[in-house]
Design an enzyme around this catalytic site. Structure first.
Site, short mmCIF file in Angstrom:
data_model
loop_
_atom_site.label_atom_id
_atom_site.label_comp_id
_atom_site.label_asym_id
_atom_site.label_seq_id
_atom_site.Cartn_x
_atom_site.Cartn_y
_atom_site.Cartn_z
N ASP A 187 35.87 27.28 88.03
CA ASP A 187 35.78 26.54 86.55
C ASP A 187 34.49 25.66 86.30
O ASP A 187 33.73 25.39 87.26
CB ASP A 187 37.10 25.67 86.36
N ASN A 222 49.30 17.85 88.79
CA ASN A 222 50.40 18.51 87.99
C ASN A 222 50.42 19.90 88.39
O ASN A 222 51.24 20.75 87.65
CB ASN A 222 50.04 18.27 86.45
N HIS A 239 48.21 22.10 88.84
CA HIS A 239 47.17 23.08 88.30
C HIS A 239 46.38 23.75 89.52
O HIS A 239 46.12 22.94 90.49
CB HIS A 239 46.42 22.57 87.39
N GLU A 265 46.64 24.80 83.50
CA GLU A 265 47.56 23.89 83.44
C GLU A 265 49.00 24.41 83.48
O GLU A 265 49.23 25.75 83.25
CB GLU A 265 47.35 23.21 82.32
#
Ligand code: F6R
Length: 246
Positions: free
Chosen positions: A66, A135, A137, A142
Protein backbone atom coordinates in the site's frame (compact mmCIF):
# COMPACT_ATOMS: atom_id res chain seq x y z
CA UNK A 1 -1.52 -21.43 12.21
CA UNK A 2 -0.91 -19.26 15.33
CA UNK A 3 2.68 -19.42 16.58
CA UNK A 4 3.86 -17.86 19.79
CA UNK A 5 7.29 -16.19 20.22
CA UNK A 6 9.09 -14.50 23.09
CA UNK A 7 9.59 -11.10 21.48
CA UNK A 8 9.72 -9.16 18.17
CA UNK A 9 13.39 -10.00 17.67
CA UNK A 10 12.76 -13.75 17.81
CA UNK A 11 9.96 -13.34 15.27
CA UNK A 12 12.28 -11.26 13.08
CA UNK A 13 14.89 -14.04 13.04
CA UNK A 14 12.26 -16.69 12.28
CA UNK A 15 10.82 -14.68 9.38
CA UNK A 16 14.25 -13.73 8.07
CA UNK A 17 15.27 -17.43 7.99
CA UNK A 18 12.07 -18.32 6.10
CA UNK A 19 12.58 -15.56 3.53
CA UNK A 20 16.23 -16.42 3.00
CA UNK A 21 15.33 -20.08 2.50
CA UNK A 22 12.73 -18.98 -0.05
CA UNK A 23 15.26 -16.76 -1.89
CA UNK A 24 17.78 -19.60 -1.96
CA UNK A 25 15.19 -21.99 -3.35
CA UNK A 26 13.95 -19.51 -5.97
CA UNK A 27 16.13 -16.50 -6.70
CA UNK A 28 13.37 -14.79 -8.70
CA UNK A 29 11.00 -14.96 -5.75
CA UNK A 30 8.12 -12.46 -5.73
CA UNK A 31 7.77 -10.92 -2.28
CA UNK A 32 4.75 -9.04 -0.99
CA UNK A 33 6.02 -6.49 1.53
CA UNK A 34 4.39 -4.43 4.27
CA UNK A 35 5.50 -1.32 6.12
CA UNK A 36 4.81 -0.17 9.69
CA UNK A 37 6.45 -0.57 13.10
CA UNK A 38 5.96 -4.35 13.13
CA UNK A 39 8.21 -4.70 10.07
CA UNK A 40 11.12 -2.61 11.39
CA UNK A 41 12.86 -5.44 13.32
CA UNK A 42 12.02 -7.91 10.52
CA UNK A 43 13.74 -5.80 7.86
CA UNK A 44 16.59 -5.01 10.21
CA UNK A 45 17.40 -8.71 10.78
CA UNK A 46 16.61 -9.65 7.17
CA UNK A 47 18.97 -7.09 5.67
CA UNK A 48 21.74 -7.97 8.13
CA UNK A 49 21.35 -11.69 7.39
CA UNK A 50 21.13 -11.26 3.61
CA UNK A 51 24.38 -9.28 3.66
CA UNK A 52 26.11 -11.67 6.07
CA UNK A 53 25.10 -14.75 4.07
CA UNK A 54 25.69 -13.01 0.71
CA UNK A 55 22.23 -13.87 -0.59
CA UNK A 56 21.57 -12.59 -4.10
CA UNK A 57 18.34 -10.54 -4.21
CA UNK A 58 18.96 -8.94 -7.60
CA UNK A 59 16.50 -11.30 -9.35
CA UNK A 60 13.76 -10.98 -6.74
CA UNK A 61 10.67 -8.85 -7.31
CA UNK A 62 8.86 -6.97 -4.54
CA UNK A 63 5.38 -5.52 -4.40
CA UNK A 64 4.43 -3.35 -1.45
CA UNK A 65 0.94 -3.62 -0.07
CA UNK A 66 0.00 0.00 0.00
CA UNK A 67 0.83 3.69 -0.20
CA UNK A 68 -0.85 6.90 0.95
CA UNK A 69 -2.43 9.00 -1.77
CA UNK A 70 -1.09 12.56 -1.83
CA UNK A 71 2.42 11.86 -0.48
CA UNK A 72 5.47 11.93 -2.71
CA UNK A 73 8.10 9.20 -2.45
CA UNK A 74 10.36 11.74 -0.68
CA UNK A 75 7.83 12.42 2.08
CA UNK A 76 9.24 10.88 5.31
CA UNK A 77 5.87 9.27 6.08
CA UNK A 78 5.40 7.77 2.63
CA UNK A 79 5.82 4.03 2.35
CA UNK A 80 8.35 4.58 -0.45
CA UNK A 81 10.50 6.41 2.07
CA UNK A 82 10.00 3.70 4.71
CA UNK A 83 11.09 0.96 2.32
CA UNK A 84 14.20 2.87 1.25
CA UNK A 85 15.16 3.54 4.85
CA UNK A 86 14.52 0.05 6.22
CA UNK A 87 15.30 -2.34 3.36
CA UNK A 88 16.06 -1.11 -0.12
CA UNK A 89 19.02 1.14 0.61
CA UNK A 90 20.81 -1.73 2.40
CA UNK A 91 20.28 -4.34 -0.31
CA UNK A 92 20.73 -4.64 -4.06
CA UNK A 93 17.15 -5.28 -5.16
CA UNK A 94 16.79 -4.29 -8.85
CA UNK A 95 15.00 -0.93 -8.84
CA UNK A 96 12.77 -1.86 -11.77
CA UNK A 97 11.55 -4.89 -9.86
CA UNK A 98 10.56 -3.08 -6.64
CA UNK A 99 6.96 -1.95 -6.97
CA UNK A 100 4.97 0.42 -4.76
CA UNK A 101 1.82 2.31 -5.69
CA UNK A 102 2.61 5.92 -6.67
CA UNK A 103 0.98 8.27 -4.15
CA UNK A 104 0.96 11.14 -6.63
CA UNK A 105 -0.35 9.32 -9.69
CA UNK A 106 -2.89 11.20 -11.78
CA UNK A 107 -5.21 8.28 -12.35
CA UNK A 108 -5.31 6.13 -9.19
CA UNK A 109 -8.06 3.83 -10.53
CA UNK A 110 -5.99 2.97 -13.60
CA UNK A 111 -2.91 2.48 -11.46
CA UNK A 112 -4.83 0.03 -9.26
CA UNK A 113 -5.76 -2.11 -12.26
CA UNK A 114 -2.18 -2.02 -13.51
CA UNK A 115 -0.80 -2.98 -10.09
CA UNK A 116 -2.89 -6.15 -9.79
CA UNK A 117 -2.00 -7.02 -13.41
CA UNK A 118 1.72 -6.50 -12.73
CA UNK A 119 1.54 -9.00 -9.85
CA UNK A 120 -0.21 -11.47 -12.12
CA UNK A 121 2.45 -10.94 -14.79
CA UNK A 122 5.26 -11.48 -12.27
CA UNK A 123 3.76 -14.92 -11.55
CA UNK A 124 1.86 -13.90 -8.37
CA UNK A 125 3.27 -13.42 -4.91
CA UNK A 126 5.31 -16.25 -3.42
CA UNK A 127 5.22 -14.86 0.11
CA UNK A 128 3.10 -12.03 1.50
CA UNK A 129 4.18 -10.35 4.74
CA UNK A 130 1.40 -8.69 6.72
CA UNK A 131 1.00 -6.61 9.85
CA UNK A 132 -2.43 -6.07 11.38
CA UNK A 133 -4.18 -2.83 12.33
CA UNK A 134 -5.94 -2.38 15.66
CA UNK A 135 -9.24 -2.67 13.80
CA UNK A 136 -8.16 -5.87 12.02
CA UNK A 137 -7.17 -4.27 8.73
CA UNK A 138 -4.50 -5.84 6.52
CA UNK A 139 -2.90 -3.59 3.96
CA UNK A 140 -5.41 -0.74 4.12
CA UNK A 141 -8.36 -3.10 3.73
CA UNK A 142 -10.66 -1.74 6.40
CA UNK A 143 -13.50 -3.70 8.07
CA UNK A 144 -16.23 -4.45 5.55
CA UNK A 145 -13.89 -4.74 2.53
CA UNK A 146 -14.95 -7.50 0.16
CA UNK A 147 -12.83 -10.64 0.19
CA UNK A 148 -12.92 -10.49 -3.62
CA UNK A 149 -11.35 -7.00 -3.73
CA UNK A 150 -8.41 -6.24 -6.01
CA UNK A 151 -6.01 -3.28 -5.68
CA UNK A 152 -8.22 -0.28 -4.96
CA UNK A 153 -8.42 3.26 -3.60
CA UNK A 154 -9.60 3.34 -0.01
CA UNK A 155 -10.89 6.08 2.29
CA UNK A 156 -9.00 5.51 5.55
CA UNK A 157 -11.11 4.95 8.67
CA UNK A 158 -10.85 7.47 11.51
CA UNK A 159 -9.31 4.72 13.69
CA UNK A 160 -6.56 4.06 11.14
CA UNK A 161 -5.85 7.78 10.68
CA UNK A 162 -5.70 8.17 14.45
CA UNK A 163 -3.39 5.14 14.86
CA UNK A 164 -1.08 6.47 12.14
CA UNK A 165 -1.17 10.09 13.36
CA UNK A 166 1.68 9.20 15.76
CA UNK A 167 4.03 9.55 12.79
CA UNK A 168 2.67 12.97 11.70
CA UNK A 169 2.70 16.36 13.50
CA UNK A 170 -1.10 16.54 13.59
CA UNK A 171 -3.93 14.21 12.59
CA UNK A 172 -4.93 16.69 9.85
CA UNK A 173 -1.69 15.85 8.05
CA UNK A 174 -2.56 12.14 7.84
CA UNK A 175 -3.78 11.45 4.29
CA UNK A 176 -7.46 10.57 3.95
CA UNK A 177 -6.98 8.05 1.13
CA UNK A 178 -4.58 5.30 0.15
CA UNK A 179 -4.07 2.64 -2.49
CA UNK A 180 -4.04 -0.90 -1.18
CA UNK A 181 -3.67 -4.37 -2.57
CA UNK A 182 -7.06 -6.09 -2.35
CA UNK A 183 -7.87 -9.05 -0.16
CA UNK A 184 -8.09 -11.36 -3.15
CA UNK A 185 -4.63 -10.28 -4.37
CA UNK A 186 -3.28 -10.99 -0.87
CA UNK A 187 -5.01 -14.37 -0.67
CA UNK A 188 -3.52 -15.42 -4.01
CA UNK A 189 -0.04 -15.36 -2.46
CA UNK A 190 1.35 -18.88 -2.11
CA UNK A 191 2.27 -18.24 1.50
CA UNK A 192 1.10 -15.61 4.00
CA UNK A 193 2.99 -14.55 7.11
CA UNK A 194 1.02 -12.23 9.41
CA UNK A 195 2.92 -10.73 12.34
CA UNK A 196 1.57 -8.99 15.44
CA UNK A 197 3.73 -7.65 18.27
CA UNK A 198 3.17 -5.51 21.36
CA UNK A 199 0.38 -5.08 23.88
CA UNK A 200 -1.63 -2.78 21.61
CA UNK A 201 -2.31 -5.77 19.34
CA UNK A 202 -3.43 -8.14 22.14
CA UNK A 203 -7.13 -7.31 21.81
CA UNK A 204 -7.36 -7.67 18.02
CA UNK A 205 -5.28 -10.88 18.13
CA UNK A 206 -7.69 -12.38 20.68
CA UNK A 207 -10.59 -11.36 18.39
CA UNK A 208 -8.82 -12.82 15.38
CA UNK A 209 -8.24 -16.08 17.24
CA UNK A 210 -11.93 -16.40 18.15
CA UNK A 211 -13.35 -15.03 14.90
CA UNK A 212 -14.82 -16.97 12.04
CA UNK A 213 -13.81 -15.81 8.54
CA UNK A 214 -15.76 -12.56 8.43
CA UNK A 215 -15.48 -9.43 6.24
CA UNK A 216 -15.91 -7.28 9.37
CA UNK A 217 -12.47 -8.51 10.46
CA UNK A 218 -10.36 -8.36 7.27
CA UNK A 219 -7.40 -10.29 8.75
CA UNK A 220 -9.69 -13.27 9.42
CA UNK A 221 -9.54 -14.10 5.70
CA UNK A 222 -5.99 -15.33 6.32
CA UNK A 223 -7.48 -18.17 8.41
CA UNK A 224 -8.93 -19.66 5.22
CA UNK A 225 -5.56 -19.65 3.41
CA UNK A 226 -3.99 -23.12 2.98
CA UNK A 227 -0.46 -21.93 3.77
CA UNK A 228 -0.63 -19.09 6.28
CA UNK A 229 0.92 -18.47 9.67
CA UNK A 230 0.10 -15.88 12.30
CA UNK A 231 3.14 -15.05 14.43
CA UNK A 232 2.57 -13.27 17.73
CA UNK A 233 4.94 -12.23 20.46
CA UNK A 234 4.14 -12.69 24.17
CA UNK A 235 2.57 -9.25 24.44
CA UNK A 236 0.31 -9.49 21.40
CA UNK A 237 -0.55 -13.05 22.39
CA UNK A 238 -1.31 -12.11 25.99
CA UNK A 239 -4.86 -13.48 25.82
CA UNK A 240 -3.81 -16.64 23.97
CA UNK A 241 -1.28 -17.93 26.52
CA UNK A 242 -1.36 -21.68 26.77
CA UNK A 243 -3.63 -22.01 23.73
CA UNK A 244 -1.09 -21.83 20.91
CA UNK A 245 2.10 -23.68 20.03
CA UNK A 246 5.32 -22.03 21.32
C1 F6R B 1 1.43 -1.31 6.18
C2 F6R B 1 0.13 -1.96 6.27
C3 F6R B 1 -0.69 -1.93 7.52
C4 F6R B 1 0.14 -2.25 8.77
C5 F6R B 1 -0.74 -2.21 10.02
C6 F6R B 1 0.08 -2.41 11.28
O1 F6R B 1 1.98 -1.49 4.90
O2 F6R B 1 -0.30 -2.49 5.31
O3 F6R B 1 -1.75 -2.83 7.40
O4 F6R B 1 0.71 -3.52 8.63
O5 F6R B 1 -1.40 -0.99 10.09
O6 F6R B 1 0.95 -1.33 11.43
P1 F6R B 1 2.07 -1.33 12.55
O7 F6R B 1 3.02 -2.41 12.21
O8 F6R B 1 2.70 0.04 12.46
O9 F6R B 1 1.37 -1.57 13.85
Amino acid sequence: MFKFFADPKTIAHYVSDLLIEQLQKKNNTVLGLATGSTMVPVYDVLSTQILAQQIDVSNATTFNLDEYLGLSSEHPQSYHYFMQAHLFKQLSFAKHRTFLPDGLCENPELQCQQYSKAIEKAGKLDVQLLGIGNNGHIGFNEPGTSFTSRTHVVALSEQTRLDNSRFFDTIDEVPTHAITLGLQDIMEARQIILIATGTKKAKIIAELYESSVDEQLPASVVKSHPNAMILVDREAGEFLQGRVEE
